[in-house]
Design an enzyme around this catalytic site. Structure first.
Site, PDB file in Angstrom:
ATOM      1  N   CYS A   1       0.806  -1.222   0.000  1.00  0.00           N
ATOM      2  CA  CYS A   1       0.000   0.000   0.000  1.00  0.00           C
ATOM      3  C   CYS A   1       0.839   1.272   0.000  1.00  0.00           C
ATOM      4  O   CYS A   1       0.296   2.368  -0.078  1.00  0.00           O
ATOM      5  CB  CYS A   1      -0.945  -0.022   1.183  1.00  0.00           C
ATOM      6  SG  CYS A   1      -1.793  -1.609   1.271  1.00  0.00           S
TER       7      CYS A   1
ATOM      8  N   HIS B   1      -2.995   7.563   6.157  1.00  0.00           N
ATOM      9  CA  HIS B   1      -3.153   6.261   5.500  1.00  0.00           C
ATOM     10  C   HIS B   1      -4.487   5.664   5.956  1.00  0.00           C
ATOM     11  O   HIS B   1      -5.318   5.311   5.129  1.00  0.00           O
ATOM     12  CB  HIS B   1      -1.979   5.345   5.866  1.00  0.00           C
ATOM     13  CG  HIS B   1      -2.019   4.033   5.163  1.00  0.00           C
ATOM     14  ND1 HIS B   1      -1.963   3.940   3.797  1.00  0.00           N
ATOM     15  CD2 HIS B   1      -2.129   2.756   5.621  1.00  0.00           C
ATOM     16  CE1 HIS B   1      -2.028   2.674   3.436  1.00  0.00           C
ATOM     17  NE2 HIS B   1      -2.136   1.940   4.527  1.00  0.00           N
TER      18      HIS B   1
ATOM     19  N   HIS C   1      -9.852   1.277   0.060  1.00  0.00           N
ATOM     20  CA  HIS C   1      -8.391   1.298   0.067  1.00  0.00           C
ATOM     21  C   HIS C   1      -7.912   0.816  -1.301  1.00  0.00           C
ATOM     22  O   HIS C   1      -7.992  -0.367  -1.612  1.00  0.00           O
ATOM     23  CB  HIS C   1      -7.874   0.390   1.186  1.00  0.00           C
ATOM     24  CG  HIS C   1      -6.396   0.450   1.380  1.00  0.00           C
ATOM     25  ND1 HIS C   1      -5.580   1.309   0.661  1.00  0.00           N
ATOM     26  CD2 HIS C   1      -5.580  -0.230   2.219  1.00  0.00           C
ATOM     27  CE1 HIS C   1      -4.342   1.142   1.050  1.00  0.00           C
ATOM     28  NE2 HIS C   1      -4.298   0.221   1.988  1.00  0.00           N
TER      29      HIS C   1
END
Lengths: 411, 84
Positions: A163, A301, A335
Site C-alpha cells: 500500500c 493512511h 483502500h
C-alpha cells in the site's frame, strides 16, 4: 539539487473516471462501497464488499499496444492520459530519455494471474496460455504498458511495497528529478479489485466483514465500529516535473514536493509500528525543512483496521500534536492499495487548490484508541500551504511525503 | 478447400486480432499484410488449437506458413492426419 513540482494529476476510482469525478463524489460525501455480486461463492471469504471501477472503453488504444494491458494497466493508462492532459504535455514531447515513469501496485495483474492459473491448472496444461498473460500479470505491467503506450524512453520502474507502492513511486520520481537524472516523470500506482486481492487481506482478518448488508457504512477510518479494509480499485498518476522545466513551458504548477522519506519498520510484516511511522514522518518533515506548526493537513493512511488506525493516530499525535487537521479518504473510495498514495495525493492537491478540507467519511464516533489528533469531521475551509501524506504498508514499509503550495511569485 | 476451415480460421483472425473480414484474402501474408508478429503467433496457435481441436504448438511445419492460404491448407492437412 533541482526543485520538483507536480503539474498534472489523473485518477480512476470507484467514483468514476477522472479527478473531477473523484472530487464530486467526495464533495457529496458519497461512499462508493458496493456489495460485490457473486463473491458469496468463495468459501471462507468473509468480506463481500469492494469499490469497483466501471472501466471506460479502451478502443482508442491500438491493439498491439492494448494486447499486453490487463485491467491493472488499463486503469493506469487512463489515469496517465488524464495526468498528461492536465499538465498540458503533448504526447509528441514524450519520446525523450528525460521522460520516464515509476508506477507500482500491490498485487500486479490479479485478474490475469487468476486467469492464467484457471487455464493451466485443471489439466496442468500450458499449451492453452495466451502469450499476453505474462505481460498482463507481471509486477511492472502498469509501468511497462504506460511507457510503451506513451513512448517513454527515460527511466521506467515499478515499485512494489504493497500500500506504499504509489507513494514510493512518487518519492522515487522526486529523487530522480531532484538529482537531475530525469526532467519529467509520471508517477503513481494502480490496483484491481478481485476476490483474490480482498481474500489476501480477509484471511488475515484485516478486511471489513460486518457491513456486507450495509456496504456504504464501511470502511470507517478511526471510528469505534471500524472493522477493516474495504479493497478499492483504481489508479492514480501524477506528473512530476523539474521546476525550471515547468516554468519554461508555463505549466500549471499544483504544488512542490519538498520532503520524502520511506523506511522499514524492521519489526513485523503486518503489525503497524508506531515508532517507525514517527521516524518516517520526521525524516520527511526534516527534509522539507518544516515543523509541526507548518503542516496544515495530514492525509492519513488510515485504512480502518483496528490496530493500524490507532497506531497512526498516536504516531501523528506525537509528531504533530493535537491541532493539525487529520483526515482519511478511504471512507469514500475504499483502500486502493498500491494506487492509494497517488490517488489520495491527487485529491488533496485539488483540496489545496479549493482551500477546502473534506472530512473523513463514516467517522461517526472517534475511537478511544484514535484520539489525540484533530479529526476532520466536517468540511473545513482553510488555506493549505503544506500537506503531509502518509502511506503505511504491509511488510513494515512506511512512506511520507510533504508538498507545499507555491507562492504567486514562484509560479 | 473445405469452406468450413476457411470460415473458422477467418473467425480466429477477426476475434483475436480485430481484423476486418475483407482484409482476409487467401493470398494475404500473415505478417506483412495482416500485421501479426511473433507474440500474436503464440495466440494464433492457441486459438486455432481451440477452434479445430488439434495440436499445433510443437509442429515445426508452422514455420513455413506465410499466407492465409498456407494456413488453411495446413489445417486441412492436419485435420486429415488426425482422422487417419
Amino acid at each position: 539539487m533541482n526543485r520538483v513540482v507536480i503539474t498534472g494529476t489523473g485518477a480512476v476510482t470507484g467514483m468514476g473516471n477522472g479527478v473531477d469525478a473523484l472530487m464530486e463524489g467526495i464533495e457529496n460525501r458519497r461512499c462508493a462501497t458496493l456489495r460485490m455480486p457473486g463473491w458469496e461463492k468463495y468459501k471462507g471469504l468473509r468480506s463481500l464488499v469492494g469499490v469497483p471501477v466501471e472501466l471506460p472503453s479502451a478502443r482508442h488504444i491500438p491493439r498491439k499496444v492494448r494486447r499486453s494491458m490487463g485491467r491493472l494497466s488499463l486503469l493506469a493508462v487512463f489515469a496517465a492520459e488524464e495526468a498528461l492532459l492536465s499538465a498540458g504535455i503533448d504526447r509528441t514531447e514524450l519520446a525523450s530519455d528525460r521522460y520516464g515513469c515509476v508506477v507500482g501496485s500491490t498485487m500486479g495483474g490479479a485478474e490475469a494471474l487468476n486467469d492464467t492459473f484457471e487455464t493451466m491448472l485443471p489439466d496442468h496444461d500450458l499449451s492453452k496460455l495466451s502469450a499476453m498473460k505474462f505481460f498482463q500479470t507481471i509486477p511492472h505491467t502498469a509501468a511497462m504498458n504506460i511507457a510503451q503506450f506513451l513512448g517513454l524512453q527515460g527511466i521506467v520502474m515499478a515499485t512494489a511495497a504493497a500500500c506504499a507502492s504509489s507513494l514510493q513511486a512518487v518519492g522515487t520520481g522526486f529523487d530522480l528529478i531532484r538529482s537531475g537524472r530525469q526532467s519529467v516523470m509520471l508517477c503513481g500506482g494502480a490496483e484491481e479489485l478481485h476476490p483474490t486481492v480482498t481474500g489476501s487481506f480477509d484471511i488475515l482478518f484485516a478486511s471489513s466483514a460486518s457491513f456486507n448488508e450495509d456496504p456504504q457504512r464501511t470502511p470507517r477510518p478511526f471510528d469505534t465500529e471500524r472493522d477493516g479494509i474495504v479493497c478499492g480499485e483504481g489508479a492514480g498518476i501524477l506528473v512530476l516535473e523539474e521546476y525550471e522545466h515547468a516554468k519554461r513551458r508555463g505549466a500549471p504548477v499544483l504544488a512542490e514536493i519538498t520532503g520524502y522519506h520511506t523506511c522499514g519498520s524492521g519489526a513485523h510484516v503486518s503489525q503497524a509500528d508506531r515508532s517507525s511511522m514517527v521516524r518516517c514522518m520526521n525524516s520527511a518533515l526534516s527534509q522539507a525543512g518544516v515543523h509541526a506548526c507548518d503542516i496544515d493537513l495530514v492525509n492519513a493512511h488510515a485504512t480502518a483496521t483496528r490496530h493500524g488506525d490507532a497506531q497512526e493516530a498516536k504516531a501523528v499525535a506525537s509528531v504533530l500534536g493535537p491541532d493539525v487537521p487529520v483526515h482519511s479518504l478511504k471512507g469514500y473510495i475504499g483502500h486502493t492499495l498500491g494506487a492509494s498514495g497517488a490517488v489520495e495525493l491527487a485529491a488533496v492537491l485539488e483540496m489545496m487548490k479549493r482551500e477546502t478540507v473534506y472530512p473523513t467519511l463514516n467517522l461517526e464516533k472517534v475511537d478511544e484508541d484514535c484520539r489525540g489528533v484533530h479529526h476532520v469531521r466536517e468540511t473545513i475551509n482553510k488555506k493549505l500551504n503544506t500537506i503531509l501524506k502518509n502511506c503505511f504498508a504491509f511488510g513494515g514499509i512506511n512512506a511520507s511525503l510533504v508538498v507545499r503550495k507555491l507562492t504567486t511569485g514562484e509560479k | 478447400m473445405d469452406e468450413n476451415i476457411i470460415e473458422l480460421t477467418n473467425e480466429v483472425f477477426m476475434e483475436s486480432f480485430e481484423l476486418e473480414e475483407e482484409k482476409l484474402e487467401p493470398e494475404a501474408d500473415i505478417f506483412a499484410d495482416l500485421g501479426l508478429d511473433s507474440l500474436d503467433v503464440v495466440d494464433l496457435i492457441v486459438a486455432l488449437q481451440e477452434k479445430f481441436s488439434v495440436t499445433l504448438r510443437d509442429d515445426e511445419r508452422i514455420k513455413e506458413i506465410s499466407t492465409l492460404e498456407d494456413l488453411y491448407r495446413f489445417i486441412e492437412h492436419l485435420k486429415t492426419e488426425t482422422l487417419t
